[in-house]
Write an enzyme that holds these catalytic residues in place. Structure first.
Site, mmCIF file in Angstrom:
data_model
loop_
_atom_site.group_PDB
_atom_site.id
_atom_site.type_symbol
_atom_site.label_atom_id
_atom_site.label_comp_id
_atom_site.label_asym_id
_atom_site.label_seq_id
_atom_site.Cartn_x
_atom_site.Cartn_y
_atom_site.Cartn_z
ATOM 1 N N VAL A 1 -1.828 8.570 6.575
ATOM 2 C CA VAL A 1 -3.123 8.498 5.729
ATOM 3 C C VAL A 1 -3.889 7.286 6.002
ATOM 4 O O VAL A 1 -3.374 6.388 6.301
ATOM 5 C CB VAL A 1 -2.959 8.837 4.308
ATOM 6 C CG1 VAL A 1 -2.281 10.327 3.916
ATOM 7 C CG2 VAL A 1 -1.831 7.776 3.699
ATOM 8 N N LYS B 1 5.777 7.936 0.631
ATOM 9 C CA LYS B 1 5.610 9.337 1.369
ATOM 10 C C LYS B 1 6.999 9.981 1.258
ATOM 11 O O LYS B 1 8.183 9.322 1.073
ATOM 12 C CB LYS B 1 5.683 8.905 2.998
ATOM 13 C CG LYS B 1 4.255 8.819 3.539
ATOM 14 C CD LYS B 1 4.293 8.733 5.050
ATOM 15 C CE LYS B 1 3.044 8.114 5.369
ATOM 16 N NZ LYS B 1 2.873 7.920 6.980
ATOM 17 N N ARG C 1 -10.221 0.983 6.671
ATOM 18 C CA ARG C 1 -9.579 0.314 5.453
ATOM 19 C C ARG C 1 -10.687 0.264 4.348
ATOM 20 O O ARG C 1 -10.253 0.166 3.205
ATOM 21 C CB ARG C 1 -9.136 -1.025 5.804
ATOM 22 C CG ARG C 1 -7.931 -1.236 6.650
ATOM 23 C CD ARG C 1 -7.550 -2.720 6.581
ATOM 24 N NE ARG C 1 -6.601 -3.044 7.774
ATOM 25 C CZ ARG C 1 -5.312 -2.782 7.815
ATOM 26 N NH1 ARG C 1 -4.579 -2.437 6.738
ATOM 27 N NH2 ARG C 1 -4.497 -3.477 8.930
ATOM 28 N N ASP D 1 0.699 -1.416 0.042
ATOM 29 C CA ASP D 1 0.042 -0.016 0.275
ATOM 30 C C ASP D 1 1.046 1.136 0.088
ATOM 31 O O ASP D 1 0.550 2.142 -0.807
ATOM 32 C CB ASP D 1 -0.948 0.067 1.180
ATOM 33 C CG ASP D 1 -0.188 -0.236 2.483
ATOM 34 O OD1 ASP D 1 0.833 -0.289 2.644
ATOM 35 O OD2 ASP D 1 -1.021 -0.293 3.598
ATOM 36 N N ASP E 1 6.882 3.843 3.402
ATOM 37 C CA ASP E 1 7.145 5.186 4.312
ATOM 38 C C ASP E 1 8.563 5.585 4.606
ATOM 39 O O ASP E 1 9.487 5.403 3.642
ATOM 40 C CB ASP E 1 6.344 4.697 5.555
ATOM 41 C CG ASP E 1 6.410 5.793 6.663
ATOM 42 O OD1 ASP E 1 7.247 6.849 6.455
ATOM 43 O OD2 ASP E 1 5.794 5.679 7.828
HETATM 44 P P1 IMP Z 1 7.634 1.177 5.963
HETATM 45 O O1 IMP Z 1 7.883 -0.073 6.544
HETATM 46 O O2 IMP Z 1 7.946 2.210 7.208
HETATM 47 O O3 IMP Z 1 7.996 1.728 5.026
HETATM 48 O O4 IMP Z 1 6.222 1.130 6.408
HETATM 49 C C1 IMP Z 1 5.129 0.379 5.425
HETATM 50 C C2 IMP Z 1 4.119 -0.198 6.177
HETATM 51 O O5 IMP Z 1 3.585 0.956 7.266
HETATM 52 C C3 IMP Z 1 2.975 -0.030 5.032
HETATM 53 O O6 IMP Z 1 2.794 -1.240 4.509
HETATM 54 C C4 IMP Z 1 1.709 0.424 5.937
HETATM 55 O O7 IMP Z 1 1.073 -1.079 6.321
HETATM 56 C C5 IMP Z 1 2.041 1.202 7.188
HETATM 57 N N1 IMP Z 1 2.051 2.498 7.073
HETATM 58 C C6 IMP Z 1 2.933 3.439 6.736
HETATM 59 N N2 IMP Z 1 2.504 4.728 6.623
HETATM 60 C C7 IMP Z 1 1.083 4.368 6.856
HETATM 61 C C8 IMP Z 1 0.001 5.668 6.685
HETATM 62 O O8 IMP Z 1 0.037 6.660 6.651
HETATM 63 N N3 IMP Z 1 -1.108 5.003 7.075
HETATM 64 C C9 IMP Z 1 -1.364 3.768 7.282
HETATM 65 N N4 IMP Z 1 -0.501 2.941 7.328
HETATM 66 C C10 IMP Z 1 1.017 3.324 7.233
HETATM 67 MG MG MG Z 2 0.937 -2.658 5.261
#
Ligand code: IMP
Ligand code: MG
Length: 183
Positions: free
Chosen positions: A158, A136, A170, A104, A107
Protein backbone atom coordinates in the site's frame (compact mmCIF):
# COMPACT_ATOMS: atom_id res chain seq x y z
CA UNK A 1 -10.48 19.11 -8.32
CA UNK A 2 -8.67 17.24 -5.59
CA UNK A 3 -5.15 18.64 -5.08
CA UNK A 4 -3.59 15.16 -5.25
CA UNK A 5 -5.87 13.86 -8.01
CA UNK A 6 -3.10 12.79 -10.39
CA UNK A 7 -1.54 10.63 -7.65
CA UNK A 8 -4.94 9.14 -6.80
CA UNK A 9 -5.37 8.21 -10.43
CA UNK A 10 -2.39 5.85 -9.97
CA UNK A 11 -4.38 3.80 -7.42
CA UNK A 12 -6.49 0.84 -8.41
CA UNK A 13 -8.19 0.83 -5.00
CA UNK A 14 -8.49 3.09 -1.97
CA UNK A 15 -8.44 1.01 1.22
CA UNK A 16 -8.72 3.83 3.77
CA UNK A 17 -9.98 7.31 3.05
CA UNK A 18 -9.33 10.52 4.98
CA UNK A 19 -12.38 10.37 7.23
CA UNK A 20 -11.89 6.69 8.10
CA UNK A 21 -8.29 7.39 9.10
CA UNK A 22 -9.27 10.50 11.07
CA UNK A 23 -11.95 8.65 13.08
CA UNK A 24 -9.55 5.87 13.98
CA UNK A 25 -6.88 8.36 15.06
CA UNK A 26 -9.41 9.99 17.41
CA UNK A 27 -9.89 6.64 19.14
CA UNK A 28 -6.20 5.76 19.21
CA UNK A 29 -5.38 9.17 20.68
CA UNK A 30 -7.96 8.73 23.46
CA UNK A 31 -6.52 5.30 24.32
CA UNK A 32 -3.01 6.74 24.46
CA UNK A 33 -4.06 9.80 26.44
CA UNK A 34 -5.68 7.58 29.08
CA UNK A 35 -2.59 5.38 29.24
CA UNK A 36 0.00 8.14 29.50
CA UNK A 37 -1.77 10.83 31.49
CA UNK A 38 0.50 11.96 34.33
CA UNK A 39 3.49 10.02 32.96
CA UNK A 40 6.57 11.62 31.37
CA UNK A 41 6.42 10.57 27.73
CA UNK A 42 8.85 10.48 24.84
CA UNK A 43 7.45 9.60 21.43
CA UNK A 44 9.90 8.29 18.84
CA UNK A 45 8.49 8.22 15.31
CA UNK A 46 10.24 6.07 12.72
CA UNK A 47 11.11 7.99 9.60
CA UNK A 48 10.20 8.40 6.89
CA UNK A 49 7.05 6.30 6.80
CA UNK A 50 5.40 7.54 9.98
CA UNK A 51 5.71 11.29 9.43
CA UNK A 52 2.07 11.85 8.46
CA UNK A 53 0.69 9.42 11.03
CA UNK A 54 2.83 10.90 13.81
CA UNK A 55 1.86 14.43 12.90
CA UNK A 56 -1.89 13.71 12.81
CA UNK A 57 -1.88 11.47 15.89
CA UNK A 58 0.21 13.74 18.10
CA UNK A 59 -1.90 16.78 17.28
CA UNK A 60 -4.78 14.88 18.93
CA UNK A 61 -2.78 14.14 22.12
CA UNK A 62 -3.32 16.76 24.81
CA UNK A 63 -0.35 15.63 26.93
CA UNK A 64 3.06 17.08 27.67
CA UNK A 65 5.41 14.97 25.57
CA UNK A 66 8.67 15.16 23.68
CA UNK A 67 8.80 13.92 20.12
CA UNK A 68 11.90 12.67 18.32
CA UNK A 69 12.53 11.01 15.00
CA UNK A 70 14.61 7.96 14.17
CA UNK A 71 15.47 7.08 10.62
CA UNK A 72 15.19 3.38 9.82
CA UNK A 73 15.22 1.55 6.49
CA UNK A 74 14.35 -1.96 5.46
CA UNK A 75 12.36 -1.80 2.24
CA UNK A 76 13.66 -1.73 -1.29
CA UNK A 77 10.86 -1.34 -3.84
CA UNK A 78 7.91 -3.42 -2.65
CA UNK A 79 9.75 -6.01 -0.53
CA UNK A 80 11.47 -5.91 2.83
CA UNK A 81 15.23 -6.31 2.42
CA UNK A 82 15.38 -8.05 5.79
CA UNK A 83 18.26 -5.85 6.96
CA UNK A 84 17.34 -3.01 9.26
CA UNK A 85 19.58 0.05 9.12
CA UNK A 86 19.43 2.82 11.70
CA UNK A 87 20.67 6.35 11.26
CA UNK A 88 21.83 7.18 14.73
CA UNK A 89 20.46 10.61 15.52
CA UNK A 90 20.54 12.32 18.91
CA UNK A 91 17.51 11.21 20.91
CA UNK A 92 16.19 12.66 24.17
CA UNK A 93 17.17 10.97 27.41
CA UNK A 94 14.73 8.19 28.27
CA UNK A 95 15.74 7.88 31.91
CA UNK A 96 12.62 7.75 34.05
CA UNK A 97 10.40 8.36 31.04
CA UNK A 98 7.99 6.23 29.07
CA UNK A 99 8.73 5.51 25.42
CA UNK A 100 6.10 5.22 22.72
CA UNK A 101 7.34 4.11 19.28
CA UNK A 102 5.31 5.05 16.22
CA UNK A 103 5.54 3.41 12.83
CA UNK A 104 3.46 3.44 9.69
CA UNK A 105 3.07 -0.29 9.05
CA UNK A 106 3.94 -3.63 10.54
CA UNK A 107 4.76 -6.12 7.81
CA UNK A 108 7.30 -8.79 8.85
CA UNK A 109 7.73 -6.99 12.17
CA UNK A 110 11.52 -6.98 11.72
CA UNK A 111 11.85 -3.20 11.85
CA UNK A 112 9.84 -2.77 15.02
CA UNK A 113 11.61 -5.72 16.62
CA UNK A 114 15.05 -4.24 15.87
CA UNK A 115 14.03 -0.85 17.23
CA UNK A 116 12.42 -2.30 20.37
CA UNK A 117 15.54 -4.38 21.06
CA UNK A 118 17.73 -1.33 20.60
CA UNK A 119 15.78 0.60 23.25
CA UNK A 120 15.44 -2.41 25.55
CA UNK A 121 19.22 -2.81 25.47
CA UNK A 122 19.65 0.81 26.54
CA UNK A 123 17.52 -0.10 29.58
CA UNK A 124 16.61 3.52 30.22
CA UNK A 125 12.90 3.85 29.57
CA UNK A 126 10.32 3.11 32.28
CA UNK A 127 8.24 1.34 29.65
CA UNK A 128 8.32 0.74 25.90
CA UNK A 129 5.16 0.47 23.83
CA UNK A 130 4.53 0.67 20.12
CA UNK A 131 1.74 1.97 17.97
CA UNK A 132 1.43 1.34 14.24
CA UNK A 133 -1.16 2.73 11.88
CA UNK A 134 -1.41 -0.48 9.83
CA UNK A 135 -0.74 -4.14 10.44
CA UNK A 136 -0.61 -6.52 7.48
CA UNK A 137 -2.08 -9.97 7.81
CA UNK A 138 0.93 -11.76 6.38
CA UNK A 139 2.51 -15.20 6.68
CA UNK A 140 5.90 -13.42 6.56
CA UNK A 141 5.38 -11.98 10.03
CA UNK A 142 8.09 -13.11 12.43
CA UNK A 143 9.04 -10.06 14.46
CA UNK A 144 7.43 -7.79 17.00
CA UNK A 145 3.70 -7.30 17.41
CA UNK A 146 2.52 -3.77 18.11
CA UNK A 147 0.70 -2.77 21.30
CA UNK A 148 -1.68 -0.44 19.45
CA UNK A 149 -2.85 -0.91 15.87
CA UNK A 150 -4.90 1.47 13.77
CA UNK A 151 -6.09 -0.94 11.09
CA UNK A 152 -5.49 -4.55 10.10
CA UNK A 153 -5.13 -4.82 6.32
CA UNK A 154 -4.77 -7.60 3.79
CA UNK A 155 -1.30 -8.63 2.61
CA UNK A 156 -1.04 -5.94 -0.07
CA UNK A 157 1.58 -3.35 -0.87
CA UNK A 158 0.00 0.00 0.00
CA UNK A 159 0.98 3.64 -0.48
CA UNK A 160 -0.16 7.00 0.79
CA UNK A 161 -0.40 8.70 4.18
CA UNK A 162 3.38 8.49 4.61
CA UNK A 163 3.86 5.11 2.91
CA UNK A 164 5.89 5.17 -0.27
CA UNK A 165 6.74 3.23 -3.35
CA UNK A 166 10.34 4.16 -4.28
CA UNK A 167 9.93 7.34 -2.20
CA UNK A 168 6.80 8.50 -4.01
CA UNK A 169 3.13 8.80 -2.96
CA UNK A 170 3.85 9.69 0.67
CA UNK A 171 1.77 12.88 0.50
CA UNK A 172 -1.35 11.12 -0.77
CA UNK A 173 -3.98 11.70 1.96
CA UNK A 174 -5.57 8.25 1.49
CA UNK A 175 -4.11 4.74 1.70
CA UNK A 176 -4.47 2.61 -1.40
CA UNK A 177 -3.05 0.04 -3.78
CA UNK A 178 -1.12 1.07 -6.90
CA UNK A 179 -2.23 -0.03 -10.34
CA UNK A 180 -0.28 -3.16 -11.35
CA UNK A 181 1.42 -1.59 -14.35
CA UNK A 182 3.10 1.04 -12.09
CA UNK A 183 5.02 -1.51 -10.02
P1 IMP B 1 8.79 -4.78 8.40
O1 IMP B 1 10.15 -4.60 8.98
O2 IMP B 1 8.75 -5.92 7.43
O3 IMP B 1 7.68 -4.91 9.43
O4 IMP B 1 8.50 -3.55 7.49
C1 IMP B 1 8.19 -2.39 8.03
C2 IMP B 1 8.60 -1.23 7.14
O5 IMP B 1 8.55 -1.56 5.75
C3 IMP B 1 7.62 -0.13 7.35
O6 IMP B 1 8.11 0.77 8.30
C4 IMP B 1 7.49 0.48 5.98
O7 IMP B 1 8.42 1.53 5.84
C5 IMP B 1 7.85 -0.60 5.00
N1 IMP B 1 6.63 -1.23 4.42
C6 IMP B 1 6.09 -2.42 4.75
N2 IMP B 1 4.98 -2.67 4.02
C7 IMP B 1 4.82 -1.60 3.22
C8 IMP B 1 3.82 -1.26 2.24
O8 IMP B 1 2.84 -1.97 1.97
N3 IMP B 1 3.99 -0.06 1.62
C9 IMP B 1 5.04 0.78 1.89
N4 IMP B 1 5.98 0.50 2.80
C10 IMP B 1 5.88 -0.69 3.47
MG1 MG C 1 8.95 2.79 7.47
Amino acid sequence: MNPTQSLRDDLKAVLLDESTIARRLDTLASELAALYRGKPLVVVALMNGSYVFASDLLRRLDLPLEVAFLRVFSYSGTASSGTICFHESPLPSLNGRHLLLLDDILDTGATLQAVCRHFEALAEAESIRSCVLLRKRTPRHHGALADHVGFEIEDLFVVGYGLDYCDRYRQLPVIGVLRDELI
